[in-house]
Design a protein around this motif. Structure first.
Motif, PDB file in Angstrom:
ATOM      1  N   ASP A   1      22.817  -6.101 -65.372  1.00 46.12           N
ATOM      2  CA  ASP A   1      21.408  -6.242 -64.978  1.00 46.12           C
ATOM      3  C   ASP A   1      21.105  -5.551 -63.654  1.00 46.12           C
ATOM      4  O   ASP A   1      19.965  -5.608 -63.178  1.00 46.12           O
ATOM      5  N   GLU A   2      22.134  -4.965 -63.024  1.00 45.79           N
ATOM      6  CA  GLU A   2      22.014  -4.275 -61.739  1.00 45.79           C
ATOM      7  C   GLU A   2      21.454  -5.185 -60.655  1.00 45.79           C
ATOM      8  O   GLU A   2      20.482  -4.864 -59.969  1.00 45.79           O
ATOM      9  N   ARG A   3      22.092  -6.331 -60.523  1.00 45.44           N
ATOM     10  CA  ARG A   3      21.703  -7.307 -59.507  1.00 45.44           C
ATOM     11  C   ARG A   3      22.963  -8.000 -58.992  1.00 45.44           C
ATOM     12  O   ARG A   3      24.049  -7.785 -59.507  1.00 45.44           O
TER      13      ARG A   3
ATOM     14  N   THR B   1      25.374 -10.573 -74.109  1.00 41.84           N
ATOM     15  CA  THR B   1      25.648  -9.495 -73.151  1.00 41.84           C
ATOM     16  C   THR B   1      26.162  -8.267 -73.897  1.00 41.84           C
ATOM     17  O   THR B   1      25.801  -7.130 -73.566  1.00 41.84           O
TER      18      THR B   1
ATOM     19  N   LYS C   1      27.477  -9.809 -66.497  1.00 39.56           N
ATOM     20  CA  LYS C   1      26.039  -9.874 -66.774  1.00 39.56           C
ATOM     21  C   LYS C   1      25.232  -9.387 -65.577  1.00 39.56           C
ATOM     22  O   LYS C   1      24.271  -8.621 -65.724  1.00 39.56           O
ATOM     23  N   ALA C   2      25.607  -9.806 -64.384  1.00 37.63           N
ATOM     24  CA  ALA C   2      24.881  -9.399 -63.179  1.00 37.63           C
ATOM     25  C   ALA C   2      24.998  -7.888 -62.957  1.00 37.63           C
ATOM     26  O   ALA C   2      23.999  -7.232 -62.633  1.00 37.63           O
TER      27      ALA C   2
ATOM     28  N   CYS D   1      25.453 -11.232 -58.282  1.00 36.52           N
ATOM     29  CA  CYS D   1      25.878 -12.423 -59.018  1.00 36.52           C
ATOM     30  C   CYS D   1      25.726 -13.639 -58.105  1.00 36.52           C
ATOM     31  O   CYS D   1      26.153 -13.614 -56.947  1.00 36.52           O
TER      32      CYS D   1
ATOM     33  N   LYS E   1      21.603  -0.944 -73.838  1.00 34.61           N
ATOM     34  CA  LYS E   1      21.431  -0.189 -72.598  1.00 34.61           C
ATOM     35  C   LYS E   1      22.111   1.172 -72.649  1.00 34.61           C
ATOM     36  O   LYS E   1      21.581   2.160 -72.134  1.00 34.61           O
TER      37      LYS E   1
ATOM     38  N   GLN F   1      23.324  -6.466 -75.275  1.00 33.20           N
ATOM     39  CA  GLN F   1      22.615  -5.789 -74.187  1.00 33.20           C
ATOM     40  C   GLN F   1      23.360  -4.517 -73.763  1.00 33.20           C
ATOM     41  O   GLN F   1      22.733  -3.503 -73.458  1.00 33.20           O
TER      42      GLN F   1
ATOM     43  N   ASP G   1      24.714 -18.253 -61.831  1.00 40.05           N
ATOM     44  CA  ASP G   1      25.154 -17.419 -62.946  1.00 40.05           C
ATOM     45  C   ASP G   1      26.457 -17.953 -63.536  1.00 40.05           C
ATOM     46  O   ASP G   1      26.630 -17.987 -64.751  1.00 40.05           O
TER      47      ASP G   1
END
Length: 102
Positions: free
Chosen positions: A42-44, A62, A38-39, A46, A69, A65, A50
């Protein structure tokens, strides 16, 4: 379930043996695999929270998503069935798809 039932995913549902690391994570540390997938999607980064918030429903959402995307064909019903019946395989497929496209 065949790979064609999964729409346009580059990675097959039963392809987890091509990546034994994610397969082991799915079996022994599922919350970590769900959270990192998931992280990364989301390009972030973890974070610990989380992993604490990772639930089976997170895998399903996810997946939606990922489809959104990457412009993949939406298949909510098939995603729900696969997530319930092949949970670990879906977690691995999600990870391989996100990792392969990033």
């Amino acid at each position: 379930f065949t790979d064609t039932a999964m729409g346009d995913f580059d990675e097959g549902l039963c392809g987890c043996f091509s990546d034994i690391g994610s397969c082991c994570l799915a079996i022994f540390c599922a919350p970590y695999l769900v959270a990192t997938t998931k992280a990364k999607l989301d390009e972030r980064e973890c974070f610990c929270c989380d992993c604490c918030c990772a639930q089976p429903s997170t895998v399903y959402f996810t997946r939606g998503q990922i489809r959104s995307k990457y412009g993949l064909e939406m298949s909510s019903c098939a995603d729900a069935i696969c997530t319930v019946l092949c949970f670990e395989c879906v977690m691995c497929q999600n990870w391989r798809e996100v990792d392969g496209r990033s």
